[in-house]
Design a protein around this motif. Structure first.
Motif, PDB file in Angstrom:
ATOM      1  N   GLN A 184      23.455 -50.848  -3.366  1.00  0.00           N
ATOM      2  CA  GLN A 184      23.701 -49.554  -3.995  1.00  0.00           C
ATOM      3  C   GLN A 184      22.950 -49.427  -5.312  1.00  0.00           C
ATOM      4  N   GLU A 185      22.914 -50.511  -6.086  1.00  0.00           N
ATOM      5  CA  GLU A 185      22.215 -50.467  -7.370  1.00  0.00           C
ATOM      6  C   GLU A 185      20.717 -50.302  -7.182  1.00  0.00           C
ATOM      7  N   MET A 186      20.149 -50.987  -6.197  1.00  0.00           N
ATOM      8  CA  MET A 186      18.709 -50.876  -5.960  1.00  0.00           C
ATOM      9  C   MET A 186      18.338 -49.469  -5.485  1.00  0.00           C
ATOM     10  N   GLU A 187      19.181 -48.879  -4.661  1.00  0.00           N
ATOM     11  CA  GLU A 187      18.923 -47.505  -4.220  1.00  0.00           C
ATOM     12  C   GLU A 187      19.041 -46.536  -5.394  1.00  0.00           C
ATOM     13  N   ARG A 188      19.953 -46.837  -6.301  1.00  0.00           N
ATOM     14  CA  ARG A 188      20.127 -45.961  -7.469  1.00  0.00           C
ATOM     15  C   ARG A 188      18.879 -45.951  -8.333  1.00  0.00           C
ATOM     16  N   ILE A 189      18.301 -47.115  -8.612  1.00  0.00           N
ATOM     17  CA  ILE A 189      17.124 -47.128  -9.479  1.00  0.00           C
ATOM     18  C   ILE A 189      15.878 -46.637  -8.747  1.00  0.00           C
ATOM     19  N   ALA A 190      15.927 -46.626  -7.407  1.00  0.00           N
ATOM     20  CA  ALA A 190      14.793 -46.109  -6.641  1.00  0.00           C
ATOM     21  C   ALA A 190      14.863 -44.597  -6.448  1.00  0.00           C
ATOM     22  N   ASP A 191      15.945 -43.967  -6.874  1.00  0.00           N
ATOM     23  CA  ASP A 191      16.117 -42.526  -6.689  1.00  0.00           C
ATOM     24  C   ASP A 191      15.093 -41.760  -7.525  1.00  0.00           C
ATOM     25  N   PRO A 192      14.204 -40.978  -6.906  1.00  0.00           N
ATOM     26  CA  PRO A 192      13.186 -40.246  -7.672  1.00  0.00           C
ATOM     27  C   PRO A 192      13.774 -39.298  -8.712  1.00  0.00           C
ATOM     28  N   ALA A 193      15.010 -38.852  -8.502  1.00  0.00           N
ATOM     29  CA  ALA A 193      15.621 -37.926  -9.459  1.00  0.00           C
ATOM     30  C   ALA A 193      15.744 -38.538 -10.850  1.00  0.00           C
ATOM     31  N   ASN A 194      15.786 -39.870 -10.929  1.00  0.00           N
ATOM     32  CA  ASN A 194      15.891 -40.542 -12.230  1.00  0.00           C
ATOM     33  C   ASN A 194      14.636 -40.394 -13.070  1.00  0.00           C
ATOM     34  N   TYR A 195      13.514 -40.050 -12.433  1.00  0.00           N
ATOM     35  CA  TYR A 195      12.224 -40.060 -13.125  1.00  0.00           C
ATOM     36  C   TYR A 195      11.555 -38.682 -13.144  1.00  0.00           C
ATOM     37  N   ALA A 196      12.251 -37.675 -12.624  1.00  0.00           N
ATOM     38  CA  ALA A 196      11.628 -36.361 -12.444  1.00  0.00           C
ATOM     39  C   ALA A 196      11.378 -35.631 -13.757  1.00  0.00           C
ATOM     40  N   ASN A 197      12.196 -35.884 -14.791  1.00  0.00           N
ATOM     41  CA  ASN A 197      11.968 -35.270 -16.107  1.00  0.00           C
ATOM     42  C   ASN A 197      11.929 -33.747 -16.036  1.00  0.00           C
ATOM     43  N   ASP A 198      12.950 -33.152 -15.457  1.00  0.00           N
ATOM     44  CA  ASP A 198      13.040 -31.700 -15.337  1.00  0.00           C
ATOM     45  C   ASP A 198      13.187 -31.078 -16.728  1.00  0.00           C
ATOM     46  N   PRO A 199      12.255 -30.201 -17.143  1.00  0.00           N
ATOM     47  CA  PRO A 199      12.366 -29.592 -18.481  1.00  0.00           C
ATOM     48  C   PRO A 199      13.672 -28.840 -18.703  1.00  0.00           C
ATOM     49  N   ASP A 200      14.259 -28.302 -17.632  1.00  0.00           N
ATOM     50  CA  ASP A 200      15.509 -27.562 -17.764  1.00  0.00           C
ATOM     51  C   ASP A 200      16.708 -28.478 -18.012  1.00  0.00           C
ATOM     52  N   LEU A 201      16.507 -29.780 -17.864  1.00  0.00           N
ATOM     53  CA  LEU A 201      17.590 -30.730 -18.133  1.00  0.00           C
ATOM     54  C   LEU A 201      17.349 -31.524 -19.409  1.00  0.00           C
ATOM     55  N   ALA A 202      16.251 -31.232 -20.108  1.00  0.00           N
ATOM     56  CA  ALA A 202      15.894 -32.012 -21.298  1.00  0.00           C
ATOM     57  C   ALA A 202      16.948 -31.914 -22.390  1.00  0.00           C
ATOM     58  N   TRP A 203      17.673 -30.806 -22.454  1.00  0.00           N
ATOM     59  CA  TRP A 203      18.688 -30.613 -23.501  1.00  0.00           C
ATOM     60  C   TRP A 203      19.803 -31.653 -23.429  1.00  0.00           C
ATOM     61  N   LYS A 204      20.008 -32.231 -22.251  1.00  0.00           N
ATOM     62  CA  LYS A 204      21.101 -33.192 -22.090  1.00  0.00           C
ATOM     63  C   LYS A 204      20.831 -34.496 -22.826  1.00  0.00           C
ATOM     64  N   ARG A 205      19.579 -34.716 -23.224  1.00  0.00           N
ATOM     65  CA  ARG A 205      19.253 -35.943 -23.969  1.00  0.00           C
ATOM     66  C   ARG A 205      19.446 -35.764 -25.473  1.00  0.00           C
ATOM     67  N   VAL A 206      19.748 -34.555 -25.916  1.00  0.00           N
ATOM     68  CA  VAL A 206      19.873 -34.267 -27.347  1.00  0.00           C
ATOM     69  C   VAL A 206      21.344 -34.236 -27.736  1.00  0.00           C
ATOM     70  N   ARG A 207      21.708 -35.014 -28.725  1.00  0.00           N
ATOM     71  CA  ARG A 207      23.100 -35.041 -29.186  1.00  0.00           C
ATOM     72  C   ARG A 207      23.360 -33.861 -30.110  1.00  0.00           C
ATOM     73  N   TRP A 225      11.302 -25.755 -24.287  1.00  0.00           N
ATOM     74  CA  TRP A 225      10.074 -25.404 -25.014  1.00  0.00           C
ATOM     75  C   TRP A 225       9.396 -26.648 -25.573  1.00  0.00           C
ATOM     76  N   ARG A 226      10.190 -27.542 -26.188  1.00  0.00           N
ATOM     77  CA  ARG A 226       9.614 -28.764 -26.766  1.00  0.00           C
ATOM     78  C   ARG A 226       9.007 -29.642 -25.683  1.00  0.00           C
ATOM     79  N   GLU A 227       9.677 -29.708 -24.546  1.00  0.00           N
ATOM     80  CA  GLU A 227       9.168 -30.526 -23.445  1.00  0.00           C
ATOM     81  C   GLU A 227       7.787 -30.040 -23.006  1.00  0.00           C
ATOM     82  N   MET A 228       7.642 -28.730 -22.878  1.00  0.00           N
ATOM     83  CA  MET A 228       6.369 -28.181 -22.426  1.00  0.00           C
ATOM     84  C   MET A 228       5.282 -28.341 -23.487  1.00  0.00           C
ATOM     85  N   GLU A 229       5.651 -28.193 -24.752  1.00  0.00           N
ATOM     86  CA  GLU A 229       4.688 -28.411 -25.847  1.00  0.00           C
ATOM     87  C   GLU A 229       4.216 -29.867 -25.853  1.00  0.00           C
ATOM     88  N   ALA A 230       5.168 -30.792 -25.720  1.00  0.00           N
ATOM     89  CA  ALA A 230       4.824 -32.218 -25.767  1.00  0.00           C
ATOM     90  C   ALA A 230       3.940 -32.610 -24.582  1.00  0.00           C
TER      91      ALA A 230
END
Length: 392
Positions: A184-207, A225-230
């Protein structure tokens, strides 16, 4: 094991990949630089099986990496072995929009074998092979050319050691019967969703403090906006705007662009330049966050309550005891948020109540929460006792 020189030729790389495609596993590592860029700059790729190892220079103009990428993401017959491979997998995903599969991470496997939460590569090599890794080239500038022989030797060592450790580790997992724990752990780290970096979800990384939908909506728009600029400038996010400034702008939005001159963390020139205009446009486009996107409340406030928080603490103590007893890293058994959810009354969707985790820990955790298990001190040692037995 045959160690090749640095591969700088497409034909030699294709031949290597043809041979490696016949192996049951390959060990993979990368060297990269990302301090001054948004995208990690891939500088070197190392790969090995039990018979041969090589380093590939991906920075050479015209070199065709496709045979290597095909081996990593399109060949299901070869197991890809990494150590703490999250950033390596991210780089491969950025190149292919796929992740290596099937894969095996020796750092996670070490958790099942009682070697701690996050054993480092050097300690892993020392514990399994008795070899002290020379760290002299660890902090080298991998982007500078030409590469020195000592740099290439150091880099290839990462996969040659791993190619010797993996079979030993696999045999130990089979002996202990814990190999299935890792699926289960190996499948979790292989999940492409972990690496997709969706700009619409970037706010979740900001405290940010508070849960007002309008504030979080502005944060979402600003983070996108910051994600697209960067990305467009290939600069780290913090070089565009730091997280704390982004949170401050979301909480206290300027009314007009000229107000940006007074925002701490922004250059005064933003009051009249294009990037400041794009920031203001992001604020103007912001909409309050919908209920479906609102982050969950902290279970301790107020859903868990004081008693529930105490139960969660008891569960964490039980986890420590159980992890010690079976010699496995506690983080592999359960995470704090799952223990708190269990203490708050949740039963569905918890991995600790499924499969091997339930057998090894979850059933006792459930018994503790539901009053069938208690702590006791016996001969000066902490033990678990059944309440039915105590009552009788």
């Amino acid at each position: 094991m045959h160690i090749h020189g640095l591969i700088e030729d497409s034909a030699a790389l294709a031949n290597l990949c043809t041979r490696l495609a016949q192996s049951p596993f390959v060990c993979v590592d990368t060297e990269f630089m990302r301090e001054s860029t948004f995208w990690p700059e891939l500088c070197l790729i190392q790969i090995a099986d039990e018979n041969e190892a090589a380093a590939i220079d991906p920075m050479l103009p015209g070199i065709d990496l496709q045979p290597l990428l095909d081996l990593l993401v399109n060949n299901e017959d070869v197991l890809k072995v990494f150590h703490a491979g999250g950033q390596d997998i991210e780089i491969i995903y950025n190149l292919t929009a796929k992740t290596p599969h099937p894969l095996f991470d020796t750092q996670i496997a070490a958790m099942a074998l009682g070697q701690g939460e996050q054993i480092g590569y050097s300690n892993l090599v020392d514990s399994w092979l008795g070899i002290q890794v020379d760290k002299g080239a660890r902090f080298t500038d991998w982007a500078r050319r030409p590469l020195e022989t000592r740099q290439v030797d150091y880099a290839i060592g990462d996969v040659t050691h791993l190619a010797k450790i993996f079979p030993k580790m696999l045999a130990r997992l089979k002996t202990t019967g814990r190999g299935a724990w890792l699926d289960q752990e190996m499948e979790r780290i292989a999940d492409p969703a972990n690496y997709a970096n969706d700009p619409d979800l970037a706010w979740k990384r900001v405290r940010i403090a508070g849960r007002k939908p309008e504030v979080l909506g502005r944060l979402k728009s600003l983070a996108r906006w910051r994600e697209m600029e960067a990305r467009g400038k290939n600069l780290p996010r913090g070089r565009i705007v730091k997280d704390e400034t982004l949170a401050d702008l979301a909480s206290h939005p300027p009314k007009k662009q000229s107000d940006l001159a007074r925002v701490r963390g922004l250059s005064a020139t933003w009051a009249g330049n294009d990037i400041g205009g794009r920031l203001m446009a992001a604020l103007e486009d912001a909409k309050p966050l919908g209920s479906a996107e609102m982050p969950p409340r902290d279970d301790r406030k107020p859903g868990l309550g004081k008693d529930g928080a105490l139960v969660a603490d008891l569960l964490k103590l039980l986890l420590k005891i159980r992890s010690r007893d079976i010699d496995v890293a506690s983080r592999l058994l359960a995470r704090s948020e799952e223990l708190e959810a269990l203490a708050a009354g949740q039963r569905d969707g918890l991995s600790i109540l499924e499969g091997w985790r339930y057998d090894q820990f979850g059933h006792e955790a459930l018994d503790l929460v539901e009053g069938r298990l208690a702590f006791a001190v016996v001969n000066g040692k902490l033990r678990m006792t059944r309440t039915e037995e105590t009552a009788s």
